[in-house]
Design an enzyme around this catalytic site. Structure first.
Site, PDB file in Angstrom:
ATOM      1  N   HIS A 126     -14.408  -7.518 -17.784  1.00 32.74           N
ATOM      2  CA  HIS A 126     -15.632  -7.319 -16.987  1.00 32.74           C
ATOM      3  C   HIS A 126     -16.367  -6.047 -17.405  1.00 32.74           C
ATOM      4  O   HIS A 126     -17.575  -5.957 -17.252  1.00 32.74           O
ATOM      5  CB  HIS A 126     -15.341  -7.323 -15.484  1.00 32.74           C
ATOM      6  CG  HIS A 126     -14.822  -6.037 -14.912  1.00 32.74           C
ATOM      7  ND1 HIS A 126     -13.502  -5.679 -14.932  1.00 32.74           N
ATOM      8  CD2 HIS A 126     -15.457  -5.011 -14.291  1.00 32.74           C
ATOM      9  CE1 HIS A 126     -13.350  -4.496 -14.338  1.00 32.74           C
ATOM     10  NE2 HIS A 126     -14.520  -4.063 -13.950  1.00 32.74           N
ATOM     11  N   HIS A 137     -15.892   3.267 -16.001  1.00 37.21           N
ATOM     12  CA  HIS A 137     -15.297   3.393 -14.662  1.00 37.21           C
ATOM     13  C   HIS A 137     -13.827   2.995 -14.588  1.00 37.21           C
ATOM     14  O   HIS A 137     -13.192   3.207 -13.563  1.00 37.21           O
ATOM     15  CB  HIS A 137     -16.156   2.677 -13.601  1.00 37.21           C
ATOM     16  CG  HIS A 137     -16.027   1.183 -13.563  1.00 37.21           C
ATOM     17  ND1 HIS A 137     -16.676   0.353 -14.446  1.00 37.21           N
ATOM     18  CD2 HIS A 137     -15.336   0.365 -12.734  1.00 37.21           C
ATOM     19  CE1 HIS A 137     -16.396  -0.910 -14.157  1.00 37.21           C
ATOM     20  NE2 HIS A 137     -15.566  -0.929 -13.117  1.00 37.21           N
ATOM     21  N   LYS A 159     -18.542  -8.361 -13.526  1.00 33.46           N
ATOM     22  CA  LYS A 159     -17.706  -9.374 -12.857  1.00 33.46           C
ATOM     23  C   LYS A 159     -18.454 -10.681 -12.651  1.00 33.46           C
ATOM     24  O   LYS A 159     -17.837 -11.697 -12.347  1.00 33.46           O
ATOM     25  CB  LYS A 159     -17.191  -8.826 -11.526  1.00 33.46           C
ATOM     26  CG  LYS A 159     -16.051  -7.842 -11.739  1.00 33.46           C
ATOM     27  CD  LYS A 159     -15.378  -7.481 -10.443  1.00 33.46           C
ATOM     28  CE  LYS A 159     -14.217  -6.534 -10.732  1.00 33.46           C
ATOM     29  NZ  LYS A 159     -13.732  -5.898  -9.499  1.00 33.46           N
ATOM     30  N   HIS A 167     -21.572  -0.653 -11.107  1.00 34.97           N
ATOM     31  CA  HIS A 167     -20.379  -0.442 -11.926  1.00 34.97           C
ATOM     32  C   HIS A 167     -19.628  -1.728 -12.280  1.00 34.97           C
ATOM     33  O   HIS A 167     -19.099  -1.855 -13.360  1.00 34.97           O
ATOM     34  CB  HIS A 167     -19.433   0.578 -11.268  1.00 34.97           C
ATOM     35  CG  HIS A 167     -18.828   0.097  -9.985  1.00 34.97           C
ATOM     36  ND1 HIS A 167     -19.521   0.090  -8.798  1.00 34.97           N
ATOM     37  CD2 HIS A 167     -17.605  -0.405  -9.688  1.00 34.97           C
ATOM     38  CE1 HIS A 167     -18.744  -0.388  -7.832  1.00 34.97           C
ATOM     39  NE2 HIS A 167     -17.570  -0.695  -8.348  1.00 34.97           N
ATOM     40  N   ASP A 214     -14.884   4.720  -6.341  1.00 34.86           N
ATOM     41  CA  ASP A 214     -14.527   3.309  -6.256  1.00 34.86           C
ATOM     42  C   ASP A 214     -13.123   3.148  -5.653  1.00 34.86           C
ATOM     43  O   ASP A 214     -12.906   2.345  -4.743  1.00 34.86           O
ATOM     44  CB  ASP A 214     -14.577   2.724  -7.679  1.00 34.86           C
ATOM     45  CG  ASP A 214     -14.607   1.205  -7.687  1.00 34.86           C
ATOM     46  OD1 ASP A 214     -15.081   0.615  -6.703  1.00 34.86           O
ATOM     47  OD2 ASP A 214     -14.168   0.614  -8.704  1.00 34.86           O
TER      48      ASP A 214
HETATM   49 FE   LIG Z   1     -14.397  -2.529 -12.322  1.00 39.12          FE
HETATM   50 FE   LIG Z   2     -15.975  -1.387  -7.018  1.00 41.04          FE
END
Ligand SMILES: [Fe+2]
Ligand SMILES: [Fe+2]
Length: 400
Positions: free
Chosen positions: A280, A313, A255, A251, A342
């Site tokens: 990201h 997400h 990054k 996910h 998350d």
């Molecule tokens: Fe994220």
């Molecule tokens: Fe995460």
């Protein structure tokens, strides 16, 4: 339904046909987003059903074909895809390989096993044996599946007729077994290549320092827990759930493109840094699209689940999320599940600036986020109703 499958249904002619096969065949285009997502996760199952239909022309006594996958790290065999002619299919079931002596033997010997009289051969009261008997299966053929030397699962052929798997039938089935084995191991290899590439990219970018392996492991398990609990109400297949589980750790892959000065900054981000951080998601989509292109997956419907895990997400059900401000069911179910998993893990793990919250406190916060319109209520309710399972995952994949 694809053209090939409808042809197969027609040529099946006078046979009493497969209510369950016909009912859960893939619908035509134009269905809503949610249906689309569900069918997306069902691609391999649809192929298996198609093969089953063709197989019935040669071997009419095979009432069910099912494949279970083996997960080495947990020694679990998990239901994956099945084509069941009539009656109820078994889904969302798992059991340890070590608990079955005869299956363990098959996994190492590579031999197939024929049971001519299931009621006499099946002892024990596992859910699976109870189900086999209840559905009236009388004989079976079990074939272990391999990817080169690696054991990857079993293929079960079941019949309501006793002793249906004669030497001749076994010969007829051997080509099908090889074909199914190849289809499944190809699919697994593609998924594995993608997750490995993403992992290598993450390691190269030193993301490990920032995002622990434990976080990815836990949130993948939380995602699977939520999807399993929603399987019945949302019509999710085992295949969909497995893909969601495998793709969940990707996910935040975007990054890898965020500079350390922002990514590793200990304090609060200023608005400019925050805006940079939010890129990201788009970078993650770019990485996924590159991988999808690299592995030539454009036409594979499963790639949509993979893309949605990354793309959605940070969307919120009230439309206040990013990057697209999607609302409610415009956000794919897999994205809504990942968001809850998350945040649940972020709240319940240690961070340099905070102690881990208890699961109860985290559930309270998730419910508050539902109340203010950020998270999906169904997904959060699953967490609330499965606290012991959440605790078990947290404890099992604790950070060192
Ligand atoms: Fe994220
Ligand atoms: Fe995460």
């Amino acid at each position: 339904m694809t053209q090939g499958a409808s042809k197969a249904v027609r040529s099946a002619g006078a046979m009493t046909f497969p209510t369950s096969l016909a009912l859960d065949a893939p619908p035509v285009e134009g269905s809503d987003t949610h249906r689309l997502v569900r069918d997306v996760g069902d691609a391999l199952n649809a192929r298996l059903r198609q093969m089953h239909l063709q197989l019935l022309e040669q071997v009419p006594d095979v009432d069910r074909i099912a494949c279970v996958l083996y997960e080495q790290s947990t020694d679990l065999l998990k239901t994956f895809v099945n084509s069941t002619r009539e009656g109820e299919a078994i889904k969302g079931y798992e059991f340890r390989l070590a608990d079955s002596e005869s299956l363990s033997r098959l996994a190492t010997s590579r031999d197939s096993r024929v049971l001519d009289d299931i009621p006499a051969a099946v002892q024990g009261n596992s859910l699976h044996s109870i189900w086999l008997l209840k559905e009236g299966y009388r004989s079976s053929l079990t074939v272990p599946l391999y990817d080169r030397d690696l054991f990857i699962g079993f293929l079960f052929y079941d019949s309501r007729k006793p002793a249906a798997f004669t030497a001749q039938v076994q010969r007829n089935l051997s080509l099908f077994s090889t074909l199914i084995n190849m289809t499944i191991s190809n699919e697994l290899n593609v998924v594995r290549s993608i997750t490995t590439s993403a992992q290598v990219a993450r390691e190269f970018a030193n993301l490990r320092d920032f995002e622990t392996g434990g976080h990815l492991e836990r949130m993948a398990h939380y995602s699977r827990l939520i999807a399993r609990a929603l399987a019945e109400s949302q019509g999710l297949s085992d295949e969909y759930i497995e893909h969601l589980y495998l793709f969940a750790p990707l996910h935040d892959i975007g990054k890898i493109g965020i500079p350390d000065s922002v990514l590793l900054k200990p304090g609060r981000l200023d608005p400019e840094e925050r805006a940079l951080m939010e890129t990201h998601v788009q970078m993650g989509i770019d990485v996924m699209e590159r991988l999808i292109g690299e592995f030539d997956l454009q036409h594979l419907p499963d790639s949509a689940v993979m893309r949605n895990v990354v793309a959605g997400h940070h969307e919120c059900v009230d439309g206040s999320g990013y990057p697209h401000g999607l609302k409610g069911e415009e956000i794919a179910l897999e994205s809504r599940i990942i968001a809850v998993a998350d945040i649940l893990d972020a709240l319940t793990s240690h961070r340099p600036y905070k102690e881990p919250w208890t699961i109860e406190a985290a559930v309270g916060e998730l419910e508050r986020l539902v109340a203010v319109g950020k998270l999906d209520a169904d997904c959060v309710n699953v967490v609330k109703d499965h606290i012991p399972e959440v605790e078990a995952i947290r404890d099992r994949y604790r950070d060192p």
